[in-house]
Design a protein around this motif. Structure first.
Motif, mmCIF file in Angstrom:
data_model
loop_
_atom_site.group_PDB
_atom_site.id
_atom_site.type_symbol
_atom_site.label_atom_id
_atom_site.label_comp_id
_atom_site.label_asym_id
_atom_site.label_seq_id
_atom_site.Cartn_x
_atom_site.Cartn_y
_atom_site.Cartn_z
ATOM 1 N N VAL A 186 0.864 -1.184 0.000
ATOM 2 C CA VAL A 186 0.000 0.000 0.000
ATOM 3 C C VAL A 186 0.902 1.236 0.000
ATOM 4 O O VAL A 186 1.662 1.447 0.940
ATOM 5 C CB VAL A 186 -0.916 0.020 1.237
ATOM 6 C CG1 VAL A 186 -1.780 1.273 1.245
ATOM 7 C CG2 VAL A 186 -1.792 -1.230 1.266
ATOM 8 N N ALA A 231 -6.814 7.218 0.721
ATOM 9 C CA ALA A 231 -7.922 6.418 1.264
ATOM 10 C C ALA A 231 -8.401 7.007 2.594
ATOM 11 O O ALA A 231 -9.606 7.062 2.866
ATOM 12 C CB ALA A 231 -7.476 4.972 1.445
ATOM 13 N N ALA A 232 -7.453 7.465 3.401
ATOM 14 C CA ALA A 232 -7.807 8.043 4.701
ATOM 15 C C ALA A 232 -8.603 9.343 4.510
ATOM 16 O O ALA A 232 -9.555 9.620 5.242
ATOM 17 C CB ALA A 232 -6.541 8.305 5.525
ATOM 18 N N LEU A 288 -4.066 15.036 7.230
ATOM 19 C CA LEU A 288 -5.398 14.690 7.749
ATOM 20 C C LEU A 288 -5.990 15.786 8.633
ATOM 21 O O LEU A 288 -7.132 15.694 9.070
ATOM 22 C CB LEU A 288 -5.342 13.353 8.495
ATOM 23 C CG LEU A 288 -4.954 12.173 7.588
ATOM 24 C CD1 LEU A 288 -4.847 10.880 8.388
ATOM 25 C CD2 LEU A 288 -5.948 11.991 6.454
ATOM 26 N N PHE A 334 -2.528 5.363 0.593
ATOM 27 C CA PHE A 334 -3.004 5.238 1.966
ATOM 28 C C PHE A 334 -3.605 6.557 2.452
ATOM 29 O O PHE A 334 -4.719 6.593 2.992
ATOM 30 C CB PHE A 334 -1.845 4.809 2.873
ATOM 31 C CG PHE A 334 -2.257 4.583 4.298
ATOM 32 C CD1 PHE A 334 -3.127 3.558 4.620
ATOM 33 C CD2 PHE A 334 -1.782 5.394 5.321
ATOM 34 C CE1 PHE A 334 -3.519 3.347 5.934
ATOM 35 C CE2 PHE A 334 -2.167 5.187 6.630
ATOM 36 C CZ PHE A 334 -3.039 4.167 6.937
ATOM 37 N N ALA A 388 -12.095 8.505 3.239
ATOM 38 C CA ALA A 388 -12.966 7.967 4.286
ATOM 39 C C ALA A 388 -13.660 9.086 5.076
ATOM 40 O O ALA A 388 -14.638 8.845 5.774
ATOM 41 C CB ALA A 388 -12.150 7.086 5.233
ATOM 42 N N ARG A 389 -13.123 10.312 4.947
ATOM 43 C CA ARG A 389 -13.722 11.449 5.662
ATOM 44 C C ARG A 389 -14.746 12.194 4.817
ATOM 45 O O ARG A 389 -15.411 13.099 5.308
ATOM 46 C CB ARG A 389 -12.605 12.418 6.084
ATOM 47 C CG ARG A 389 -11.759 11.883 7.227
ATOM 48 C CD ARG A 389 -10.465 12.663 7.357
ATOM 49 N NE ARG A 389 -9.801 12.366 8.617
ATOM 50 C CZ ARG A 389 -9.133 11.254 8.888
ATOM 51 N NH1 ARG A 389 -9.050 10.318 7.974
ATOM 52 N NH2 ARG A 389 -8.560 11.069 10.060
ATOM 53 N N GLN A 439 1.390 12.318 7.380
ATOM 54 C CA GLN A 439 -0.017 11.903 7.485
ATOM 55 C C GLN A 439 -0.794 12.868 8.379
ATOM 56 O O GLN A 439 -1.925 13.251 8.083
ATOM 57 C CB GLN A 439 -0.115 10.488 8.058
ATOM 58 C CG GLN A 439 0.442 9.413 7.150
ATOM 59 C CD GLN A 439 0.454 8.064 7.841
ATOM 60 O OE1 GLN A 439 -0.536 7.654 8.430
ATOM 61 N NE2 GLN A 439 1.569 7.377 7.792
#
Lengths: 255, 472
Positions: A95, A103-104, A162, A100, A107-108, A158
């Motif tokens: 991944v 995708a994170a 995020l 990654f 997901a939000r 990350q």
């Protein structure tokens, strides 16, 4: 409203009590350092707040912006704004970093909305540049074969992508040489702002030369035994933890 | 997140897409059970030539004599009751050339499975089999003009015996195993394809095998011949509704790649969890030719399938790339066979299996390089990913290599998706299903790159759904 309020939290694992009536408040926009010797429950606190299932919560609350997150799934807590920079980030073979984080982020998003790939990569590259990460890194498998320093930089990358409201950093300084420590600290300092709070867990004072905290807490045996300003960290550095342990034990023995 | 979550019953989200059936309405029905009369009925309906009738009846004898391979295979095979299965069901023997002429229920079935849409988008031809016979078969006209033949087994043997008969049953003899014998007795449907010398198909031909009926066995037979220098990619997909009773699917697929030809055969098997999928697949590669199997097994109750390549001519190449996903209650018993019969032949096997819950994956590999050969190479990699402690995986590689400068390389690995990895990904905001799906996709990632794009997208979708389902 305070970003984080931990109220009288008692936590055990396999029958052993780790956090003992632990309380901590971090107002909005502040950086708090949590220091203390190994084995006093610092990492346990980080994991419990993030929703790790191995621990048993005996009592207490963890309020993230006023909402209790105890008992929620880790992804729900993440969506509520908590980011945990791991002490030992996990390897996810096959991944890529870019996929990654994408995708994170995805997901939000509300269902049906998609990420704009061009904007995403633009932002990702800017943030990687700030952390002095090679852009080729985006295609590498997440944390696989990374050095300790690379893993920690990847955690901060990350974290910045995020945009959490509470950043919990668990021993981010361990495994970093002085140059990497500066780069990581610069990355964190860039993220500081009135709407974001930090809990910086560290064993050593060194990191706090670069990420200057508003408040320093000293933790011992599952509790905070002393709080102060940035000077407290320096005092600890020169006197060692034994000084504060002895002071604490003398105080509790007298009760 | 908890262990019990991870062990949750498999939920067939992805097979739900294929989990529907229409009321039975068949013109031709061979009845229940398998006797000489069943075979004769099939032959009569198909108007088989005498040699085909004999071929079938002889195969029935072989089938009866051969024991079940339960000395090495899954004992679950014993639960197949051959007397309760129906061996031939069809609405007619001639497939339509237009979707408009296909019976409504059959047409709707394939529309729900997205076949006409795929045909418009990227296929050179499609055959859609409904139970025992193809309901639709069509190939682009320019390929017909180039001499490409794309028909069903009955039509292939009746109309073009000079092309197909020399190879029919030669790559996989009737007596190869009990299920190849069963197929040889009862075969119906499947694709017979001939690609003339030098013709290179730019788009794939596709077959879709659909089982609609309960207590049914589907026995398609496929034979693909790529003449010298020809190239073809063939794809097959399969689904069935989920019934309480066992369904049997037992195909035989023979590939013949003549000098310098290339055949790529892609399978995405997504049978429902009551299907016994017992398939024999083998290719013959002549001098300089290449046979490549890309085999994805997602569904079924028990799959036993070991695609092979007989490397008959100098410099021939064989490849098997496989992905198997075994969810609760499934056993994916898959692998590959490489028979090196000439100098300078090379073979490559990459097998990735994922076992979830009580799912079980087995890899069986056979690589054979006899003493008189020179400069042959084989590379075998098999990697297993276990998602939770109950999963089981076994590897049985059998490699015999002798002779000069022959090299064999074998690597195997077993890894797990740990609870800590899942926690890490969930902390970033992914749901448990998304986290597992990402880990699984990461595991098969390097192999997926070898797949044609349309199929890697479909496969990723199936894996995502299967993983979403497996956490409940």
């Amino acid at each position: 409203m305070n970003t984080l309020e931990v109220r009288n939290l008692t936590v055990s694992i396999e029958g052993e009590t780790i956090l003992k009536n632990f309380s901590l408040t971090i107002p909005k926009g502040e950086v708090h350092a949590l220091m203390g010797p190994n084995g006093t429950g610092k990492s346990t606190l980080a994991k419990v707040m993030a929703g790790h299932e191995d621990y048993t919560v005996e009592s207490g609350e963890v309020l993230l912006e006023g909402v209790n997150v105890l008992g929620k799934e880790p992804d729900e807590i993440a969506h509520a704004g908590l980011f945990l920079a791991f002490q030992y980030p996990l390897e996810i073979p096959g991944v890529s970093i870019a996929n990654f984080i994408r995708a994170a982020r995805a997901a939000r998003l509300p269902e049906g909305e998609a990420i704009n790939a061009v904007e995403f990569y633009k932002e990702l590259y800017e943030k990687m540049d700030a952390l002095k990460m090679d852009r080729k890194f985006t295609a590498r498998s997440l944390n696989e074969g990374f050095s300790g320093g690379e893993k920690k930089r990847c955690e901060i990358l990350q974290m910045s992508m995020l945009e959490p409201r509470l950043c919990v950093m668990d021993e981010t300084d361990s495994g970093l040489d002085i140059d990497a420590l500066k780069i990581v600290s610069d990355g964190v300092n860039l993220m500081r702002g009135p709407d974001r709070s930090f809990l910086v867990i560290t064993h050593y004072q060194r990191l706090l030369d670069y990420i200057v905290p508003d408040v320093v807490h000293v933790m011992y045996d599952g509790q905070i035994i002393r709080s102060g300003d940035a000077e407290l960290a320096k005092e600890l550095e020169s006197k060692g933890y034994d000084w504060i342990k002895e002071a604490h034990e003398a105080a509790t023995a007298g009760v | 997140m908890s262990e019990t979550h991870l062990q949750n019953e498999a939920i067939h989200v992805d097979t739900e897409r294929g989990n529907f059936s229409y009321p039975e309405n068949y013109e031709f029905d061979a009845g229940v059970g398998l006797t000489e009369d069943t075979i004769k009925y099939i032959s009569d309906v198909k108007n088989d030539d005498d040699w085909v009738r004999e071929f079938r009846l002889k195969a029935l004898e072989v089938f009866r004599k051969k024991p079940m391979p339960t000395n090495w295979a899954d004992k679950d095979l014993e639960n197949i009751d051959f007397d309760k299965i129906r061996y031939y069901l069809s609405k007619g023997q001639t497939p339509s050339r237009s979707w408009d002429e296909v019976p409504d229920d059959v047409k709707e079935t394939f529309e729900r499975l997205g076949i006409p849409e795929q045909e418009r988008k990227f296929l050179a031809g499609v055959e859609a089999q409904f139970d025992s016979e193809a309901a639709y078969s069509r190939m682009k006209e320019d390929l017909e003009k180039e001499g490409v033949i794309f028909v069903g087994s009955t039509e292939g043997l009746a109309k073009y015996p000079e092309i197909f008969r020399p190879y029919f049953g030669k790559v996989i003899p009737t007596a190869d195993n009990k299920f190849s014998a069963l197929n040889s007795a009862t075969f119906s449907g499947g694709s017979f394809i001939y690609v003339p010398k030098g013709v290179k198909l730019k788009q794939p031909l596709q077959a879709y095998f659909r089982i609609n009926a309960e207590n049914f066995g589907q026995f398609e037979r496929t034979l693909i011949i790529a003449d010298e220098g020809a190239e073809i990619t063939y794809m097959e997909g399969c689904t069935a509704p989920k019934f309480e009773t066992a369904t049997l699917h037992s195909a035989v697929v023979e590939l013949v790649a003549l000098k310098n030809a290339k055949i790529q055969y892609i399978t995405v098997q997504n049978w429902s969890s009551n299907v016994f999928n017992l398939v024999t697949k083998r290719g013959l590669a002549d001098e300089g030719a290449e046979v490549k199997w890309i085999d994805c097994n997602i569904g079924s109750r028990l799959t036993m399938k070991y695609p092979g390549v007989v490397l008959k001519g100098k410099g021939a190449r064989g490849e098997v790339l496989s992905i198997a996903l075994a969810n609760d209650g499934q056993h994916q018993d898959t692998g590959a066979k490489m028979m090196h019969l000439a100098d300078n032949t090379t073979s490559n096997i990459i097998s990735k299996s994922i076992s979830i819950g009580k799912g079980r994956s087995t890899y069986r590999g056979q690589v054979h390089m006899p003493k008189h050969l020179k400069n042959c190479k084989n590379n075998t990699e098999c990697d297993a990913l276990l998602i939770n402690t109950n999963s089981r995986t076994d590897t049985y590689p059998a490699i015999t290599t002798r002779g000069q400068n022959n090299t064999v390389q074998h690597e195997a690995s077993v890894s797990k998706v740990s609870a800590e990895q899942i926690f890490y990904m969930m902390q970033r905001g992914l749901s448990e299903g998304e986290a597992m799906s990402l880990a699984v996709n990461g595991f098969v990632n390097d192999l997926m790159k070898a797949f044609p794009m349309e199929y890697s997208v479909e496969l990723k979708r199936l894996i995502d759904m299967e993983m979403e389902g497996s956490v409940g």
